[in-house]
Enzyme design. Sequence first.
Site, PDB file in Angstrom:
ATOM      1  N   HIS A 195       0.872  -1.403   0.017  1.00 41.58           N
ATOM      2  CA  HIS A 195       0.129  -0.175  -0.225  1.00 41.58           C
ATOM      3  C   HIS A 195       0.875   1.368   0.067  1.00 41.58           C
ATOM      4  CE1 HIS A 195      -3.097   2.914   1.851  1.00 41.58           C
ATOM      5  NE2 HIS A 195      -3.568   2.574   0.827  1.00 41.58           N
ATOM      6  N   HIS A 199       1.206   4.091  -3.012  1.00 43.13           N
ATOM      7  CA  HIS A 199       1.115   5.341  -3.115  1.00 43.13           C
ATOM      8  C   HIS A 199       2.306   6.135  -3.298  1.00 43.13           C
ATOM      9  CE1 HIS A 199      -3.067   6.049  -1.819  1.00 43.13           C
ATOM     10  NE2 HIS A 199      -2.964   4.826  -1.222  1.00 43.13           N
ATOM     11  N   HIS A 224      -8.016  -0.262  -4.765  1.00 38.25           N
ATOM     12  CA  HIS A 224      -8.421  -0.365  -3.696  1.00 38.25           C
ATOM     13  C   HIS A 224      -9.888  -1.026  -3.580  1.00 38.25           C
ATOM     14  CE1 HIS A 224      -5.850   3.035  -2.848  1.00 38.25           C
ATOM     15  NE2 HIS A 224      -5.892   2.871  -1.612  1.00 38.25           N
ATOM     16  N   GLU A 336     -10.498  10.993  -4.791  1.00 35.30           N
ATOM     17  CA  GLU A 336      -9.100  10.595  -3.867  1.00 35.30           C
ATOM     18  C   GLU A 336      -8.970  11.624  -2.925  1.00 35.30           C
ATOM     19  OE1 GLU A 336      -5.789   9.524  -6.133  1.00 35.30           O
ATOM     20  OE2 GLU A 336      -4.873   8.889  -4.302  1.00 35.30           O
ATOM     21  N   HIS A 351     -11.997  11.657  -0.048  1.00 37.82           N
ATOM     22  CA  HIS A 351     -11.286  10.493   0.632  1.00 37.82           C
ATOM     23  C   HIS A 351     -10.110  10.808   1.646  1.00 37.82           C
ATOM     24  CE1 HIS A 351      -7.531   8.155   0.047  1.00 37.82           C
ATOM     25  NE2 HIS A 351      -8.112   7.179   0.538  1.00 37.82           N
ATOM     26  N   HIS A 355      -9.661  10.216   5.744  1.00 38.47           N
ATOM     27  CA  HIS A 355      -8.416   9.592   6.384  1.00 38.47           C
ATOM     28  C   HIS A 355      -8.130  10.692   7.728  1.00 38.47           C
ATOM     29  CE1 HIS A 355      -6.694   6.094   4.536  1.00 38.47           C
ATOM     30  NE2 HIS A 355      -7.284   6.352   3.229  1.00 38.47           N
ATOM     31  N   HIS A 391     -12.995   2.826   3.208  1.00 36.74           N
ATOM     32  CA  HIS A 391     -12.707   2.390   1.739  1.00 36.74           C
ATOM     33  C   HIS A 391     -14.138   1.752   1.302  1.00 36.74           C
ATOM     34  CE1 HIS A 391      -9.242   3.975  -0.037  1.00 36.74           C
ATOM     35  NE2 HIS A 391      -8.858   4.277   1.083  1.00 36.74           N
TER      36      HIS A 391
HETATM   37 CU1  CUO Z   1      -4.658   3.827  -0.293  1.00 37.57          CU
HETATM   38 CU2  CUO Z   1      -7.214   5.565   1.521  1.00 37.57          CU
HETATM   39  O1  CUO Z   1      -5.444   4.704   1.635  1.00 37.57           O
HETATM   40  O2  CUO Z   1      -5.891   5.249  -0.217  1.00 37.57           O
END
Ligand code: CUO
Length: 684
Positions: A195, A199, A224, A336, A351, A355, A391
């Site tokens: 992950h 990113h 995701h 995102e 998104h 978080h 998610h």
């Molecule tokens: Cu990979 Cu929310 O963590 O995008």
Amino acid sequence: DRPTEPVFMPKGDDNTTFEVPTNYLEDRFKPLQSDLTNRFGTGKTVQVKNITLPDLSLPLMLERRANFSLFIPSHRRMAARLVEVFVGMRSLDDFLAAAVYARDRMNPYLFIYALSVAILHRPDTKDLQVPSLIETFPDKYVDGAVFARAREETSIVPEEQRIPLEIPRDYTASDLDIEHRVAYFREDLGINLHHWHWHLVYPFDGPTNIVNKDRRGELFYYMHQQIMARYNVERLCNDLARVRRLTNLREPIPEGYFPKLDSLVSSRVWPPRFANAVLDDVYREVDQIKFDLSDLERWRDRIFSAIHSGTVVDDEGKFVELSETRGIDLLGNILEASILSINRNLYGDLHNLGHVAIALCHDPEAKHLETFSIMGDPATAMRDPIFYRWHAFIDDIFQEHKNTLPRYSVQQLEYPGVRISGLEVVTEGSPKNQLNTFWQQSDINLSRGLDFSPRGAVFARFTHLQHRPFTYRITVENSGNQRMGTVRIFIGPKFDERGLPMLLADQKNLFIELDKFTVNLKSGKNNLTRNSSESSVTIPFETTFRDLNDNRPQQQGGALERFNYCGCGWPQHMLIPKGSPEGYLCQLFVMVSNFNDDRVETQENNRGCKDATSYCGLRDNRYPDKRSMGYPFDRVPRDRADTLAQFLTPNMIVQDVTIRHTNEVRPRNQPGGQQQNQQAQGNT
Ligand code: CUO
């Protein structure tokens, strides 16, 4: 030529100035120079060029010992600036000089993030190795309690007599918390490394040429979505229901999580979240961040109405269609949100700030001087059960859009003249169509992430899921001339939580991609075999946990073989769900689609890694499959196809398979020892 007095340099267009720091670490340690060189020197000297200092005032604003979150807008601006500087340095020497300058005085996590992104994207550093985050920041991955033990071990015990420090399997919670049943998935080191790497490869902020990759918004959705499918199937294997979406931001969150991770950078523990925590508006001057929960709700509502009207509005007020092919990519960037979002004012930053709201719910106004929790960092977020509730909500918005698209017609699914007549899965020593999972122990070297003392290696031993390697055998009949096809392999659960057969409308969201590859079909009967280790979604165990000391040549599997892009990829040891002791019944689905409709022109000069293209794409290239990601399960099933059986066209086949889990811990692999690892697998 270092300044001894503060020097004020122009900062930018607005003529403001910034102070060039003069507190060089080497100056602080200069009196100890010869002693330090004796203790730490390798006898090698690296010349660093004297360059004109780039404007680094923005990234220098983050305190050296603060925690750094990519999701916090002020932090991401700092990271974007540092990436821009690193990527913009004209030569490798200039880049090195800027990196050395920054390394000396910047927040280490911000530095490593920007350095890694730059190394990944500069043409002259593509073959340079990015250190594995698990070795630079092991504190983001393993039980904090292990570090005191590691220091003790390394201070007292000579290197050759050291024993690996075992990390207990159940250290974050007990079985009284039912969510803990799937902690082995959430806390898996390989999954969290994947992950983080994903990113890194797909940053949502920074120079446009780095962010703007082919179909990156769609891949945000798909990668995701696959995490959610995998997690949900893992839950079903453990008698847990699918994840509930976090739709109501005002409701207490029953899932608590106590990560028990220490931050070695900030010398703090990562904050926990108590059961029934409530989200709140966030206003933290320290992080220059202010938003309300109602902002998130407003953005959500606007995105839903855009989906229902089939159009989004760009920042000049023009309507842009959410089309069959491009809509999902636009939506991915909007949701995102990345800097490619077509209208950030209107659709916001749903998104990412979700978080943040979750990560700061224990101290939304910084009254207690606490920093964010693990949901604020892509390296750690997947450990927390709330990640999946958030998610699930995000994925549901994407599904809302997918539900508006025309269903695939038979013509879009079939491959006339191509028929799959047989499918089986073979695991050595097991009945046909049975997959086997068990626990395995592996070691990672913690010493590089502890501090700079020359301690020698000290290993932590952790337990993870593993499966026995298996082979697909697929028989394809081709009644025409020689032609090409794309084989697409998925696995999904056969029954729902109640033990009832699943409707395809639900089942399609739970199909896990296992592999995708191109084949040459000769006329007549074709017997295809494919090994589980060749999967297009995974990277090998040795890539996930490569040992940086492993300098064996490439051909012998040395660490220098592949890295960077290759660090992105689902870990091979988590390819299939755990299953259950009695055997968890799944449906294996294989399809051969017409390669002429799948083909994408990619450049052959690509030197990047090709291991996990389904989830990570191809470096410097277009995404290597023209179909919508998730095809053929990304849309509402066609009319009168309520079940998987009714959905099948002749170029598809389904086979029941069981996944049997043995609750035993099998032999571990030795540090850096690929061979022992394979042996251990073969012996089981
Ligand atoms: Cu990979 Cu929310 O963590 O995008």
